[in-house]
Motif scaffolding. Structure first.
Motif, PDB file in Angstrom:
ATOM      1  N   GLU A  78      63.406 -18.074 -11.236  1.00  0.00           N
ATOM      2  CA  GLU A  78      62.646 -16.678 -11.532  1.00  0.00           C
ATOM      3  C   GLU A  78      63.947 -15.737 -11.565  1.00  0.00           C
ATOM      4  OE1 GLU A  78      60.307 -13.736 -13.084  1.00  0.00           O
ATOM      5  OE2 GLU A  78      60.242 -15.902 -13.428  1.00  0.00           O
ATOM      6  N   TYR A  79      64.502 -15.828 -10.319  1.00  0.00           N
ATOM      7  CA  TYR A  79      65.624 -14.891 -10.228  1.00  0.00           C
ATOM      8  C   TYR A  79      66.724 -14.995 -11.069  1.00  0.00           C
ATOM      9  CZ  TYR A  79      69.448 -12.530  -7.737  1.00  0.00           C
ATOM     10  OH  TYR A  79      70.441 -11.765  -7.412  1.00  0.00           O
ATOM     11  N   GLN A 114      61.127  -0.798 -11.619  1.00  0.00           N
ATOM     12  CA  GLN A 114      61.548  -2.129 -11.985  1.00  0.00           C
ATOM     13  C   GLN A 114      62.364  -2.561 -10.420  1.00  0.00           C
ATOM     14  OE1 GLN A 114      64.113  -1.536 -15.380  1.00  0.00           O
ATOM     15  NE2 GLN A 114      62.672  -2.677 -16.795  1.00  0.00           N
ATOM     16  N   ALA A 133      60.943  -5.571  -8.033  1.00  0.00           N
ATOM     17  CA  ALA A 133      61.903  -6.916  -7.779  1.00  0.00           C
ATOM     18  C   ALA A 133      62.150  -6.885  -6.262  1.00  0.00           C
ATOM     19  CB  ALA A 133      63.512  -6.626  -8.458  1.00  0.00           C
ATOM     20  N   GLN A 134      62.227  -5.940  -5.622  1.00  0.00           N
ATOM     21  CA  GLN A 134      62.522  -6.075  -4.290  1.00  0.00           C
ATOM     22  C   GLN A 134      61.081  -6.554  -3.619  1.00  0.00           C
ATOM     23  OE1 GLN A 134      65.231  -5.875  -2.382  1.00  0.00           O
ATOM     24  NE2 GLN A 134      66.373  -5.419  -4.384  1.00  0.00           N
ATOM     25  N   PHE A 175      68.230  -8.958 -17.227  1.00  0.00           N
ATOM     26  CA  PHE A 175      68.789  -7.386 -16.777  1.00  0.00           C
ATOM     27  C   PHE A 175      70.158  -7.386 -17.410  1.00  0.00           C
ATOM     28  CE2 PHE A 175      71.609  -5.391 -13.953  1.00  0.00           C
ATOM     29  CZ  PHE A 175      71.002  -4.031 -13.843  1.00  0.00           C
ATOM     30  N   GLN A 224      65.598 -13.242 -14.544  1.00  0.00           N
ATOM     31  CA  GLN A 224      65.549 -12.018 -14.278  1.00  0.00           C
ATOM     32  C   GLN A 224      66.778 -11.325 -14.513  1.00  0.00           C
ATOM     33  OE1 GLN A 224      63.378 -11.220 -10.800  1.00  0.00           O
ATOM     34  NE2 GLN A 224      61.211 -11.429 -11.729  1.00  0.00           N
ATOM     35  N   SER A 225      67.772 -11.969 -13.541  1.00  0.00           N
ATOM     36  CA  SER A 225      69.148 -11.554 -13.511  1.00  0.00           C
ATOM     37  C   SER A 225      69.618 -11.606 -14.944  1.00  0.00           C
ATOM     38  CB  SER A 225      69.863 -12.094 -12.753  1.00  0.00           C
ATOM     39  OG  SER A 225      69.508 -12.043 -11.336  1.00  0.00           O
ATOM     40  N   ARG A 230      61.063 -10.245  -4.112  1.00  0.00           N
ATOM     41  CA  ARG A 230      61.867 -11.015  -3.419  1.00  0.00           C
ATOM     42  C   ARG A 230      61.263 -11.260  -1.747  1.00  0.00           C
ATOM     43  NH1 ARG A 230      65.740  -7.830  -6.034  1.00  0.00           N
ATOM     44  NH2 ARG A 230      66.686  -9.101  -7.746  1.00  0.00           N
TER      45      ARG A 230
END
Length: 175
Positions: free
Chosen positions: A108-109, A8, A12-13, A116, A112-113, A16
């Protein structure tokens, strides 16, 4: 308390990095358009200057020379205004594309945050409710501050585009 998996984190990286390079690509497309506009403007200017120089050499009277000069000055002003309108269109288009891409990536970030941290809080061990509450409060404040900063930046970008458009319309109206 299980945390995010290595896969994951890597995904994610990668997302980005892809998003960042997408922004670079959008900006570069605008730069390419500006370069192409400048090449075309330079080519046209050289051809027009050659024609004017040829015509100026064949002028036989001072009145004809001043008429030619006046005609060229007016034509140059019109071409300059058209050039800056094209520059403004390219910059506005590139800015709008970058803003739209950024908005999608930020949304989107944030999504996702939030997912999480909700997962993290859901899987918190028993007895850590006070700590989880403290973390939720802190993350909520950080999220709110981030949203406010994002909205201010978005508003400033829109105002800059409006100022450029207004300046372009003012220059066009005076012509």
């Amino acid at each position: 308390m299980p945390g995010p998996s290595k896969e994951q984190f890597v995904a994610a990286q990668k997302a980005r990095a892809a998003a960042l390079y997408s922004l670079f690509e959008t900006g570069f497309k605008g730069f390419e358009k500006l370069v192409q506009l400048n090449v075309e403007a330079t080519r046209a200017s050289l051809a027009e200057n050659q024609a004017v120089a040829t015509e100026a050499v064949s002028v036989t009277s001072p009145e004809a020379f001043f008429t030619l000069q006046s005609r060229q000055t007016q034509a140059s002003n019109e071409k300059l205004q058209a050039y800056w309108r094209h520059v403004n269109e390219i910059m506005s288009e590139a800015g709008s594309e970058i803003l739209a891409t950024s908005e999608k990536q930020i949304d989107e970030y944030v999504r996702q945050s939030q997912a999480f941290f909700e997962n993290l809080f859901r899987n918190a061990p028993a007895g850590s409710e006070a700590l989880v509450s403290l973390w939720k409060t802190g993350f909520g404040a950080a999220r709110d501050a981030g949203n406010a900063t994002y909205e201010n930046a978005k508003s400033a970008a829109r105002q800059a585009v409006e100022v450029i458009d207004k300046a372009d319309k003012t220059v066009s109206a005076k012509a």
